[in-house]
Design an enzyme around this catalytic site. Structure first.
Site, PDB file in Angstrom:
ATOM      1  N   GLU A  16      14.330  -2.986 -10.496  1.00  7.66           N
ATOM      2  CA  GLU A  16      13.211  -3.507 -11.077  1.00  7.66           C
ATOM      3  C   GLU A  16      13.612  -3.801 -12.708  1.00  7.66           C
ATOM      4  O   GLU A  16      12.992  -4.749 -13.486  1.00  7.66           O
ATOM      5  CB  GLU A  16      11.990  -2.625 -11.139  1.00  7.66           C
ATOM      6  N   HIS A  74       2.611   6.564  -4.726  1.00  6.45           N
ATOM      7  CA  HIS A  74       2.176   5.356  -4.351  1.00  6.45           C
ATOM      8  C   HIS A  74       0.893   5.175  -4.586  1.00  6.45           C
ATOM      9  O   HIS A  74      -0.026   4.387  -4.179  1.00  6.45           O
ATOM     10  CB  HIS A  74       2.424   5.193  -2.902  1.00  6.45           C
TER      11      HIS A  74
END
Ligand SMILES: Cc1ncc(C[n+]2csc(CCOP(=O)(O)OP(=O)(O)O)c2C)c(N)n1
Ligand SMILES: [Mg+2]
Lengths: 353, 321
Positions: free
Chosen positions: A88, A155
């Protein structure tokens, strides 16, 4: 846990239908889910602007962890829908380099939670660049956010406040299919780095009419009155908008008229709209899914107390998650998130003040 | 590879300009005329100039804080750079960023860096990715240090560059220290270039004080990258001849180490070669040094007379319109 498994069966069929060449329905009704509206904006803009590209983990052949980019790889090919390694930080830095060289990259974070691994590239490099030496960084990061899917601490996060605090970024958080499309189109055409928070819980649970073509582009920085009212203002954004709307429906039955302001953009904030609703109803509740301390709600409360203090009839109420990581067990997660019941409870207290 | 006389003359000029400008900055700092800290360039001239001169006009660089020579070689003027060091409105950052930080100008193919090492490296990779996608025959050149090589992002960026076979060349400026930390306390293996093998790219160790070696190797790597052969990792060994920055007396560096590197000064080595090639004599050398002093005088005068940034514009430009 595979994320495919949390997608209900019917929507899986719907996905494969919509994976065909054009996601707009044949009947042109253009009632799209929140997820379809995002996909539609990507597809529309990539057709219109050859500089556009999408990159991220599993976004290409597989169509993304939520199947949001499904169909784009087939249409635009591997050079414009790039399956990247798990990197990322490099991904965001590379997007900055691509943007310098005239491309318009969209980075998909698989989950908003993982955006922290790209932090330096976002807040130190891209965000500061135009101010420091004048080169614009036109990229968009899409960050699937929020809870309600039993994703647990990593999440389910809502990390928008970090980015609202960092000078040089624009931050948006649409709550409806029309705004999801309209704000994404604006973000894709903005010359600045934009963090686009999208809500996983809304992907397939919310549908609505979505304009086509150049219609319905939503300017960044403008809030929307989602419901007009006189007795109480609820200022919110993202998934809790829908809880607030349900609560307002119930209160309406008790003859309480609630105004709901959907911020849509978190940076820049629509200060005028915030102050206007506060002055109008004199009672303000701020609702967000992110945890309380130094959240976006704190800024809104500060703005109102500074500029509309004399209009207030009660202290400003903030309804947010407590300062904890989002918990996993359903009973814990539900206890942590703002919902219709909590909004109702808080509203009644505020109305009685 | 042939080194044309013209190239060598240019290189001589840029390297001497870098050295003289660096000396002037040191003086101006001591006179209190510069803002903030100052990183010496001494020892890095052959790397920054040698590598930058390997590029074509449409190529791009992401320099680090010891690459003043690369800024010059890409066409940034001494007047603009001096303005930057003095925090004036006429510097590339208009007084908003410090010394070589944020000293970018895309029209010259220069990306300004942030302090956060090595955040420029993935940006170079992304520019190279854009070149590949757009089928443009351009190359990105990225610089980072021995210290920077320990950051995890270097792994991400090298892997990414190799995966997509991008036209990017990485120059490691191994000057044996990262602030006070010697490379032996930074990594176990002696050669950073050896890591290239793990990424399936070529890695080369170069004498970073030898302009000829730096230029030739970079040129080869750049042209291979341009031709589609993918990235390369070139490690230039040198020695940081001053403290980390001007506040640092580098008491931690053994005197013998500095004494060992003193005669290997990149400028002395280069000029010795030029004399051997009959391209340089005392007259030419004096002419060059005099000319450079005059140019730096002019840059200094320009910057000293340049306007300060306007505080009423403090918040302007945070967003592009
Ligand atoms: C991420 C990060 N950590 C710490 C620093 C502070 N810092 C600035 S330069 C430097 C040493 C850099 O060493 P190296 O990469 O070898 O470059 P050199 O200064 O030796 O040329 C450090 C620790 C920084 N700029 N960035
Ligand atoms: Mg070093």
């Amino acid at each position: 846990m595979t994320w495919d498994s949390i997608i209900p069966r019917e929507t899986k069929n719907e996905i494969s239908r919509s994976a065909r060449n054009d996601i707009a329905r044949e009947d042109n009704a253009r009632e799209l889910t929140y997820l379809e509206a995002i996909r539609d904006a990507l597809q529309y803009e990539m057709r219109r602007d050859p500089r556009g590209l999408v990159m991220g983990e599993d976004v290409g052949v597989f169509g993304g962890a939520f199947k949001l980019t499904q169909g784009l790889f087939e249409e635009f090919g591997e050079e414009r829908v790039i399956d990247t390694p798990m990197s990322e930080l490099c991904m965001v830095g590379a997007a900055t380099g691509m943007a310098f060289m005239g491309l318009r990259p969209v980075v998909e974070m698989q989950f908003a939670d993982f955006i922290s691994t790209g932090f330096d590239s976002i807040v130190q490099f891209a965000a500061t660049n135009h101010y420091r030496w004048g080169a614009p960084v036109p990229w968009v990061i899409r960050a699937p956010s929020g809870g309600g899917l039993r994703g647990g601490p990593f999440h389910s996060q809502n990390p928008e406040a970090w980015f609202v605090h960092a000078p040089g970024l624009k931050v948006v958080a649409p709550a409806t299919p029309a705004d999801a499309r309209g704000l994404l189109l604006s973000a894709l055409r903005d010359p600045n780095p934009v963090i686009y928070f999208e809500y996983k819980a809304l992907y397939r649970s919310i549908r609505g009419n979505v304009p086509e073509g150049e219609e319905g582009i939503v300017p960044i920085g403008r809030a929307k009155t989602a419901r007009a009212g006189n007795d109480l203002s609820i200022i919110t954004y993202g998934a809790p908008l829908h809880e607030a709307l349900k609560a307002a429906d119930e209160l309406a039955r008790e003859n309480v008229s609630v105004e709901i302001l959907d911020l849509r953009s978190l940076k820049p904030l629509d200060t005028d709209a915030i102050l206007e609703t506060a002055r109008k109803t004199s009672k303000v509740m701020i609702v967000h899914e992110a945890n309380l301390t130094c959240g976006v709600g704190a800024e809104i409360a500060a703005l109102i107390s500074q500029h509309a203090f004399e209009f207030l009839d009660a202290p400003i109420v903030r309804l947010a998650a407590p300062d904890i990581p989002p918990p996993y067990a359903p009973i814990l997660e539900d206890a942590s998130r703002p919902n219709k019941e909590k909004i109702l409870q808080a509203a009644k207290k505020l109305l009685a003040y | 590879m042939e080194f044309s006389n013209e190239l060598l003359e240019q290189a001589h000029y840029w390297m001497r300009l870098t050295r003289a400008f660096d000396d002037r900055l040191d003086l101006l700092f001591k006179q209190g005329k510069l803002v903030g800290g100052l990183f010496s360039q001494r020892g890095h001239e052959a790397i920054s100039v040698g590598a930058a001169l390997a590029l074509g006009p449409d190529d791009v660089i992401t320099p680090m804080h010891r690459d003043l020579g690369a800024y010059f070689a890409r066409g940034m003027t001494p007047a603009r750079l001096m303005s930057q060091y003095m925090g004036r409105a006429t510097g590339p950052s208009g007084g908003r960023d410090a010394n070589l930080h944020g000293c970018g100008d895309l029209s010259l193919g220069i990306v300004g860096f942030v302090s956060h090492i090595p955040q420029s490296t993935p940006v170079a990779v992304g520019m190279a990715h854009a070149f590949k996608l757009k089928r443009e025959p351009r190359v990105a050149l990225n610089f980072f240090g021995d210290g920077g090589s320990s950051e995890g992002l270097i792994h991400e960026a090298l892997n990414w560059a190799s995966l997509y076979q991008l036209p990017v060349v990485f120059i490691v400026e191994n000057n044996q220290y990262a602030y006070s930390t010697p490379t032996k306390n930074q990594m176990r293996m002696p050669d950073i270039a050896a890591r290239a093998a793990g990424y399936g790219m070529s890695g080369v160790v170069i004498d970073g004080n030898d302009f000829f070696a730096v230029h030739k190797t970079t040129k080869e790597a750049v042209e291979r990258a341009r031709g589609g052969d993918g990235p390369a990792l070139l490690e230039c060994k040198t020695m940081r001849m001053r403290g980390h920055a001007i506040h640092d007396n580098m008491s931690y560096v053994p005197k013998e180490l500095l004494a060992e590197w003193e005669p290997r000064d990149p400028l002395l080595l280069f000029e010795k070669r030029l004399r051997e090639m009959n391209l340089l004599d005392d007259v030419k050398q004096n002419e060059l040094l005099t000319r450079i002093e005059r140019e730096i005088d002019a840059a200094q005068a320009f910057a000293e007379n340049a306007p300060m940034p306007d505080p009423s514009k403090l918040t302007e430009g945070i967003f592009a319109e």
